[in-house]
Design a protein around this motif. Structure first.
Motif, mmCIF file in Angstrom:
data_model
loop_
_atom_site.group_PDB
_atom_site.id
_atom_site.type_symbol
_atom_site.label_atom_id
_atom_site.label_comp_id
_atom_site.label_asym_id
_atom_site.label_seq_id
_atom_site.Cartn_x
_atom_site.Cartn_y
_atom_site.Cartn_z
ATOM 1 N N PHE A 1 -2.272 16.639 -12.343
ATOM 2 C CA PHE A 1 -2.760 15.273 -12.220
ATOM 3 C C PHE A 1 -3.364 14.786 -13.539
ATOM 4 N N PHE A 2 -4.140 15.632 -14.203
ATOM 5 C CA PHE A 2 -4.737 15.254 -15.485
ATOM 6 C C PHE A 2 -3.652 14.944 -16.510
ATOM 7 N N TYR A 3 -2.605 15.762 -16.514
ATOM 8 C CA TYR A 3 -1.487 15.544 -17.439
ATOM 9 C C TYR A 3 -0.820 14.200 -17.167
ATOM 10 N N ARG A 4 -0.551 13.919 -15.909
ATOM 11 C CA ARG A 4 0.141 12.683 -15.550
ATOM 12 C C ARG A 4 -0.722 11.451 -15.744
ATOM 13 N N TYR A 5 -1.936 11.503 -15.250
ATOM 14 C CA TYR A 5 -2.750 10.293 -15.186
ATOM 15 C C TYR A 5 -3.451 9.985 -16.510
ATOM 16 N N ILE A 6 -3.844 11.015 -17.255
ATOM 17 C CA ILE A 6 -4.565 10.806 -18.509
ATOM 18 C C ILE A 6 -3.642 10.952 -19.713
ATOM 19 N N ILE A 7 -3.042 12.125 -19.873
ATOM 20 C CA ILE A 7 -2.230 12.382 -21.071
ATOM 21 C C ILE A 7 -0.992 11.501 -21.107
ATOM 22 N N ARG A 8 -0.317 11.344 -19.964
ATOM 23 C CA ARG A 8 0.897 10.526 -19.921
ATOM 24 C C ARG A 8 0.611 9.099 -19.446
ATOM 25 N N CYS A 9 -0.658 8.709 -19.460
ATOM 26 C CA CYS A 9 -1.073 7.307 -19.274
ATOM 27 C C CYS A 9 -0.697 6.714 -17.919
ATOM 28 N N GLY A 10 -0.764 7.514 -16.876
ATOM 29 C CA GLY A 10 -0.485 6.995 -15.548
ATOM 30 C C GLY A 10 -1.436 5.890 -15.135
ATOM 31 N N PHE A 11 -2.634 5.855 -15.735
ATOM 32 C CA PHE A 11 -3.614 4.807 -15.411
ATOM 33 C C PHE A 11 -3.113 3.412 -15.759
ATOM 34 N N LEU A 12 -2.083 3.325 -16.630
ATOM 35 C CA LEU A 12 -1.528 2.021 -16.991
ATOM 36 C C LEU A 12 -0.707 1.396 -15.869
ATOM 37 N N ASP A 13 -0.448 2.149 -14.803
ATOM 38 C CA ASP A 13 0.298 1.612 -13.667
ATOM 39 C C ASP A 13 -0.595 0.862 -12.682
ATOM 40 N N GLY A 14 -1.861 0.646 -13.034
ATOM 41 C CA GLY A 14 -2.734 -0.185 -12.215
ATOM 42 C C GLY A 14 -3.189 0.482 -10.928
ATOM 43 N N GLN A 15 -3.671 -0.342 -9.991
ATOM 44 C CA GLN A 15 -4.214 0.160 -8.736
ATOM 45 C C GLN A 15 -3.163 0.922 -7.939
ATOM 46 N N GLU A 16 -1.973 0.342 -7.840
ATOM 47 C CA GLU A 16 -0.904 1.023 -7.099
ATOM 48 C C GLU A 16 -0.545 2.349 -7.762
ATOM 49 N N GLY A 17 -0.535 2.351 -9.092
ATOM 50 C CA GLY A 17 -0.236 3.578 -9.816
ATOM 51 C C GLY A 17 -1.303 4.633 -9.608
ATOM 52 N N MET A 18 -2.570 4.235 -9.570
ATOM 53 C CA MET A 18 -3.644 5.189 -9.314
ATOM 54 C C MET A 18 -3.457 5.849 -7.953
ATOM 55 N N THR A 19 -3.127 5.025 -6.944
ATOM 56 C CA THR A 19 -2.876 5.573 -5.611
ATOM 57 C C THR A 19 -1.703 6.549 -5.645
ATOM 58 N N PHE A 20 -0.614 6.141 -6.284
ATOM 59 C CA PHE A 20 0.576 6.992 -6.325
ATOM 60 C C PHE A 20 0.320 8.289 -7.079
ATOM 61 N N HIS A 21 -0.222 8.208 -8.280
ATOM 62 C CA HIS A 21 -0.414 9.409 -9.090
ATOM 63 C C HIS A 21 -1.422 10.359 -8.453
ATOM 64 N N PHE A 22 -2.473 9.810 -7.825
ATOM 65 C CA PHE A 22 -3.445 10.683 -7.165
ATOM 66 C C PHE A 22 -2.834 11.374 -5.953
ATOM 67 N N LEU A 23 -2.174 10.580 -5.096
ATOM 68 C CA LEU A 23 -1.626 11.163 -3.876
ATOM 69 C C LEU A 23 -0.450 12.090 -4.150
ATOM 70 N N GLN A 24 0.490 11.635 -4.979
ATOM 71 C CA GLN A 24 1.696 12.445 -5.217
ATOM 72 C C GLN A 24 1.467 13.518 -6.275
ATOM 73 N N GLY A 25 0.592 13.234 -7.254
ATOM 74 C CA GLY A 25 0.382 14.171 -8.347
ATOM 75 C C GLY A 25 -0.736 15.160 -8.119
ATOM 76 N N PHE A 26 -1.696 14.823 -7.238
ATOM 77 C CA PHE A 26 -2.793 15.761 -6.956
ATOM 78 C C PHE A 26 -2.850 16.167 -5.482
ATOM 79 N N TRP A 27 -3.086 15.172 -4.583
ATOM 80 C CA TRP A 27 -3.246 15.508 -3.160
ATOM 81 C C TRP A 27 -2.063 16.306 -2.630
ATOM 82 N N TYR A 28 -0.848 15.830 -2.912
ATOM 83 C CA TYR A 28 0.344 16.510 -2.404
ATOM 84 C C TYR A 28 0.459 17.917 -2.971
ATOM 85 N N ARG A 29 0.252 18.071 -4.282
ATOM 86 C CA ARG A 29 0.365 19.384 -4.919
ATOM 87 C C ARG A 29 -0.717 20.334 -4.410
#
Length: 305
Positions: free
Chosen positions: A239-267
């Protein structure tokens, strides 16, 4: 030059919301459509037949088994296009298929295209995920789906080519539906990761060490790096790699939901299920396949008990 015959295969279960959009994107692109339905209770079958598709119903084991069975039911054709019911072709990919498929050399057995995702109405552009290169077009008789429980891809033995256009994955169901689906996905992915450790099934994988971004290189990283990291910690790291290093935060509110759920919660959920299976194995002394059946309710047809 005469265009080769192209058949699209779509697997369905209660897809009345998505199927008309999917079929509309195939209009003028494919010669025939085979819908393999798992006994839908909505209007899926009616909509498919009303739009000229051939429908066959077949009981479900997993995506891989269902798709490979569908291949065995396909009538004479030259090329196959694999498409999910909640996906559709972009105009660019439609044009490429119509204009370039007939010029493919006889040695080309598969064609890669891009795959992008829309989540809660927003196109996900960051996080290092999309567009990912996937093999969805292949010569009939040359391609087959990996025999896996999760994240299965098409593989061909020979040379491949590339199209620039994309397939769009845009599921219109609610977030609650998405979470429930990914809970089931987590059980299936746990099976594949447990198999890397305990080898209770043949290992079928498209993993390829390559600097080129795509499904093969992504699978290699998952199997050779991610799978060897400590359970739980790897979900945080990913999740840190996706959301911080690869700038997932630039996808806005929907992106935060997606990256957190699919990139952290799911894993993390996958790892928690793996831990539960292994704890049951330690407690009872049973095999991995028995523990998977008891804890995850998945029968992987074990070779031993």
């Amino acid at each position: 030059m005469k265009a080769p015959k192209l058949t699209a295969i779509i697997l369905t279960y209660n897809e009345e919301q998505h199927l008309p959009r999917c079929l509309a994107s195939l209009d003028g692109v494919v010669d025939s459509i085979l819908v393999v339905d798992c006994f839908s209770t909505d209007k899926t079958v009616f909509l498919a037949e009303n739009n000229g598709a051939k429908v066959i119903q077949h009981s479900w084991t997993n995506q891989s088994t269902q798709f490979n069975w569908a291949l065995s039911q396909t009538e004479t054709t030259e090329w196959i296009l694999r498409l999910d019911a909640d996906e559709y072709l972009t105009p660019e990919l439609q044009s490429e298929i119509r204009g370039k498929l007939s010029s493919m050399g006889n040695d080309i057995e598969g064609i890669f295209c891009g795959r992008q995702m829309i989540f809660q109405g927003r196109l996900i552009k960051h996080g290092g995920l999309f567009p990912i290169r996937v093999l969805r077009l292949f010569r009939y008789g040359k391609g087959q789906c990996e025999k896996r429980w999760m994240d299965e891809h098409i593989k061909v033995p020979g040379p491949t080519a590339d199209f620039k256009g994309n397939i769009i994955d845009h599921n219109l169901n609610s977030l609650s539906w998405w979470i429930d689906k990914h809970n089931h996905y987590a059980s299936r992915e746990a099976v594949d990761l447990l198999n890397l450790r305990y080898k209770f099934m043949p290992h079928d994988s498209i993993a390829t060490f390559s600097l080129r971004p795509g499904s093969g290189s992504k699978r290699w990283i998952k199997e050779n790096i991610y799978a060897n990291l400590p359970n739980g910690f790897r979900a945080f790291a990913y999740f840190f790699y996706r959301y911080i290093i690869r700038c997932g935060f630039l996808d806005g509110q929907e992106g935060m939901t997606f990256h957190f759920l699919q990139g952290f919660w799911y894993r993390f959920l996958v790892d928690a299920k793996i831990a539960e299976v292994e704890q049951y194995m330690k407690k009872t002394g049973c095999s991995a396949t028995r523990a998977i059946k008891e804890i995850l309710f998945i029968n992987v047809q074990p070779t031993s008990t």
